[in-house]
Design a protein around this motif. Sequence first.
Motif, PDB file in Angstrom:
ATOM      1  N   GLU A   1       0.844  -1.186   0.000  1.00  0.00           N
ATOM      2  CA  GLU A   1       0.000   0.000   0.000  1.00  0.00           C
ATOM      3  C   GLU A   1       0.889   1.250   0.000  1.00  0.00           C
ATOM      4  O   GLU A   1       1.338   1.712   1.045  1.00  0.00           O
ATOM      5  CB  GLU A   1      -0.939  -0.011   1.214  1.00  0.00           C
ATOM      6  CG  GLU A   1      -1.979  -1.127   1.090  1.00  0.00           C
ATOM      7  CD  GLU A   1      -2.678  -1.440   2.405  1.00  0.00           C
ATOM      8  OE1 GLU A   1      -2.083  -1.185   3.470  1.00  0.00           O
ATOM      9  OE2 GLU A   1      -3.812  -1.944   2.357  1.00  0.00           O
TER      10      GLU A   1
ATOM     11  N   THR B   1       0.428   4.481   2.339  1.00  0.00           N
ATOM     12  CA  THR B   1       0.804   4.393   3.739  1.00  0.00           C
ATOM     13  C   THR B   1       2.305   4.155   3.903  1.00  0.00           C
ATOM     14  O   THR B   1       2.854   4.423   4.972  1.00  0.00           O
ATOM     15  CB  THR B   1       0.031   3.262   4.443  1.00  0.00           C
ATOM     16  OG1 THR B   1       0.215   2.044   3.725  1.00  0.00           O
ATOM     17  CG2 THR B   1      -1.450   3.575   4.489  1.00  0.00           C
TER      18      THR B   1
ATOM     19  N   ASN C   1       6.138   8.663   2.891  1.00  0.00           N
ATOM     20  CA  ASN C   1       5.982   9.742   3.870  1.00  0.00           C
ATOM     21  C   ASN C   1       5.226  10.905   3.225  1.00  0.00           C
ATOM     22  O   ASN C   1       5.700  11.488   2.248  1.00  0.00           O
ATOM     23  CB  ASN C   1       7.360  10.213   4.351  1.00  0.00           C
ATOM     24  CG  ASN C   1       7.267  11.137   5.546  1.00  0.00           C
ATOM     25  OD1 ASN C   1       6.349  11.959   5.653  1.00  0.00           O
ATOM     26  ND2 ASN C   1       8.209  11.026   6.456  1.00  0.00           N
TER      27      ASN C   1
ATOM     28  N   HIS D   1       0.558  12.666  -2.191  1.00  0.00           N
ATOM     29  CA  HIS D   1      -0.872  12.894  -2.427  1.00  0.00           C
ATOM     30  C   HIS D   1      -1.148  13.541  -3.776  1.00  0.00           C
ATOM     31  O   HIS D   1      -2.292  13.570  -4.229  1.00  0.00           O
ATOM     32  CB  HIS D   1      -1.472  13.746  -1.298  1.00  0.00           C
ATOM     33  CG  HIS D   1      -1.056  15.186  -1.333  1.00  0.00           C
ATOM     34  ND1 HIS D   1       0.118  15.636  -0.756  1.00  0.00           N
ATOM     35  CD2 HIS D   1      -1.638  16.278  -1.891  1.00  0.00           C
ATOM     36  CE1 HIS D   1       0.230  16.944  -0.946  1.00  0.00           C
ATOM     37  NE2 HIS D   1      -0.818  17.351  -1.630  1.00  0.00           N
TER      38      HIS D   1
ATOM     39  N   ASP E   1      -7.526   2.622  -1.779  1.00  0.00           N
ATOM     40  CA  ASP E   1      -6.621   2.144  -0.739  1.00  0.00           C
ATOM     41  C   ASP E   1      -7.394   2.003   0.567  1.00  0.00           C
ATOM     42  O   ASP E   1      -7.610   2.987   1.272  1.00  0.00           O
ATOM     43  CB  ASP E   1      -5.465   3.145  -0.566  1.00  0.00           C
ATOM     44  CG  ASP E   1      -4.400   2.648   0.409  1.00  0.00           C
ATOM     45  OD1 ASP E   1      -4.675   1.685   1.150  1.00  0.00           O
ATOM     46  OD2 ASP E   1      -3.305   3.229   0.430  1.00  0.00           O
TER      47      ASP E   1
ATOM     48  N   PHE F   1      -6.692   0.795   3.484  1.00  0.00           N
ATOM     49  CA  PHE F   1      -6.023   1.023   4.759  1.00  0.00           C
ATOM     50  C   PHE F   1      -5.996   2.504   5.117  1.00  0.00           C
ATOM     51  O   PHE F   1      -6.251   2.890   6.249  1.00  0.00           O
ATOM     52  CB  PHE F   1      -4.592   0.475   4.725  1.00  0.00           C
ATOM     53  CG  PHE F   1      -3.993   0.339   6.104  1.00  0.00           C
ATOM     54  CD1 PHE F   1      -4.418  -0.668   6.959  1.00  0.00           C
ATOM     55  CD2 PHE F   1      -3.019   1.212   6.547  1.00  0.00           C
ATOM     56  CE1 PHE F   1      -3.877  -0.795   8.230  1.00  0.00           C
ATOM     57  CE2 PHE F   1      -2.473   1.092   7.806  1.00  0.00           C
ATOM     58  CZ  PHE F   1      -2.894   0.079   8.655  1.00  0.00           C
ATOM     59  N   SER F   2      -5.705   3.359   4.131  1.00  0.00           N
ATOM     60  CA  SER F   2      -5.629   4.786   4.418  1.00  0.00           C
ATOM     61  C   SER F   2      -7.005   5.434   4.513  1.00  0.00           C
ATOM     62  O   SER F   2      -7.149   6.528   5.046  1.00  0.00           O
ATOM     63  CB  SER F   2      -4.788   5.504   3.351  1.00  0.00           C
ATOM     64  OG  SER F   2      -5.361   5.347   2.080  1.00  0.00           O
TER      65      SER F   2
ATOM     66  N   PRO G   1      -7.692   4.221  11.839  1.00  0.00           N
ATOM     67  CA  PRO G   1      -7.074   3.167  12.664  1.00  0.00           C
ATOM     68  C   PRO G   1      -7.562   3.173  14.100  1.00  0.00           C
ATOM     69  O   PRO G   1      -7.322   2.224  14.844  1.00  0.00           O
ATOM     70  CB  PRO G   1      -5.578   3.502  12.581  1.00  0.00           C
ATOM     71  CG  PRO G   1      -5.534   4.979  12.335  1.00  0.00           C
ATOM     72  CD  PRO G   1      -6.727   5.273  11.466  1.00  0.00           C
TER      73      PRO G   1
ATOM     74  N   HIS H   1      -6.168  -2.706  11.444  1.00  0.00           N
ATOM     75  CA  HIS H   1      -4.887  -3.418  11.330  1.00  0.00           C
ATOM     76  C   HIS H   1      -5.013  -4.902  11.659  1.00  0.00           C
ATOM     77  O   HIS H   1      -4.086  -5.676  11.374  1.00  0.00           O
ATOM     78  CB  HIS H   1      -3.836  -2.766  12.241  1.00  0.00           C
ATOM     79  CG  HIS H   1      -4.055  -3.006  13.707  1.00  0.00           C
ATOM     80  ND1 HIS H   1      -4.914  -2.229  14.457  1.00  0.00           N
ATOM     81  CD2 HIS H   1      -3.558  -3.950  14.547  1.00  0.00           C
ATOM     82  CE1 HIS H   1      -4.921  -2.670  15.710  1.00  0.00           C
ATOM     83  NE2 HIS H   1      -4.114  -3.714  15.794  1.00  0.00           N
TER      84      HIS H   1
END
Length: 537
Positions: free
Chosen positions: A104, A107, A110, A155, A370, A372-373, A377, A424
Amino acid sequence: MLKAAPILTINNLDVTFRTGKDRSFQAVKGASLELHKGETLALVGESGSGKSVTAMSVMQLLPKNATQYGQQSAITFEGQNLLGAGDVVMQTVRGRRIGMIFQEPMTALNPLHTIEKQISEMLRLPAAQSRARVLELLELVGLQKLTTRLGAYPHELSGGQRQRVMIAMALANNPDILIADEPTTALDVTVQAQILELMQELQEKLGMAILLITHDLTIVRKMSTHVAVMQKGEIVEQGKTDDVFASPQHAYTKRLLAAQPKGSPAPVPEGAKTIMEAADIKVHFPIRKGFFGRVADYVRAVDGVSLKIRAGETLGVVGESGSGKSTLGFALLRLLASQGTIKLDGKNIENLSGQPLRDLRADMQIVFQDPFSSLSPRMSAAEIIGEGLKIHRPNISDAERENIVITAMKDVQLDPETRHRYPHEFSGGQRQRIAIARALVLEPKFLVLDEPTSALDMSVQAEVVELLRELQKRRNLAYMFISHDLRVVKALAHHVIVLKDGKVVEEGEAAKLFAAPETAYTKALMAAAFEITAKAA
C-alpha cells in the motif's frame, strides 16, 4: 552438477500475534522456503493467508505484538540468521541487500516528503549524483513525466504513480533480493506489463532473486520459476511453477487456479431512470511558476467528459494511471471542484454546498482504492461502518444501528463477530469489504467504486464481483466502476468509457467494445490485459 546454495532460506517459521491479554493469533505455521540467486519464487494464497507476514519476517519489520519462534527456526540470508537480528545488522540489509516494494504505497510513503527526497534517502551519494540517480530510476520505472516534478508529494500522484515510486526506491541500490509485495496492485494493465517486463530485465541483468507476493495467478505464471501456496498460515504446496499449474496436488491450489471473475451483469431493467448524468465535466489544476506563484498552465485532469448511468447499470471507466478516472469520480461526488453540469436523480447538484449537499451524501457513496488509508485506525469495524448512520439517521437507537451494521457485514461476507476489531487486525481484502459495507449501509442510489478489487486475491475478486452484481440487482444501484483490471470490468460493466489524458477516446456497450475496440489506445489496453491472461492460460 550440484545446485548452488540458496541465497535466502526460511526454516520452520512460526509467527504469532498477541491480540489481547489472553488472546493470540498464529499467522504463520512452520513455513519453510528456499530462494536461489536469479530465481523468482511466488508466494500465493488468499488474503490473510500469511504471505505478507512471511515477507515482513524476512525484513524483521513485524510489529511489537508479534512473536517469531519455532523449533530450529531460522531466516538465513547468505549464511547469516536474520531472525531476531538487531537494528545494526538489519540496517546493513534493508534497502541495500534486500529491497522491498510494499503493498500500500500511500501508507508506505511519507506524506511530508517529496518523491525526490524519499528516493534519495535510499542512496548515499553527493547531491548532484543523487539527483542524477533519482532521474534515472524514475525513467526506469516509467515515470518520465515526473522527472520535472521532483518536488511533488505522494498525495499529488495517482495510485499507480505512487506504486512506481516505491519500485524505484526498492531498486535504488541494486539489491541482491527484491521482495515484491503485490508490486502491480495499483497499476493499469499497460504499465503492469511494462513493470513485469522491467523486473525480469533487471533480474537478468543483476542476477537478482525475487520473492513475489501476489494474489494474481496470471502474474505468477508469467513471472515466477517456483511457487509456494499458503493457506491459513501454512505452505500447503510448492514446486516449479509449470509443474504446480499443470498438475496441482492440493485441493486448495486447485480452487485458486479455478477462481477468476467470470459471467456478466444482469440486464438493466427496462425503463430504468437515469441516476447520474454529467455534461462537459472539466477539472483543471493550475500549474504555478515563478516567485509570485502565477498560473502558467493547467493540468487538464478531466477535460470535457459527459456520461449517463441508469439505475441497475454499471459504467466501467478504464484508462492508464493518471488518465483522470478517479478525478472524474471525485468530481461527480462533489469531492473536487469542477466545471460542467452534474445531475443526481434528475436534480442539479453542481452548485450545491453546505447542508443541502451534506443531505445528498447518503445517496452517493464511494469505495476508495486504498482501504487502509481510508479507514480510521482508531475506530473498530462496527464504528467505521456505522459512522454514516450517526450522521444521516441520528434518531435510530444504538441497538438498531448495531443490527444494521451486522446485516451490512453479512452482505459483504464478513463475520459480524469481528466487528469490534480494528483495521490493522484485518487482511487487505477484509479491509476492502469493510469499506464496501460502509458505503452500502446508507443504501445509496449511486456508488463510485474506485479500484474496489485491486487489493483482493483472485478467488475473493470473483466473490466480490458476484456480490456487487447481486447487490446491484437487489437494490437497483447505479455503479461507476473504476478499474485498471479489464477482466473485472468485463465481468461487471454494461457500458464502458476509455479515458486518456482526461478525454474520452472511446465508449460503448461493454460486450461490443471488448469484442472490437476501435482506437489504437483501447486496443493497446486490451492487448496488455488479455495477453497476460493468455500467457497464463
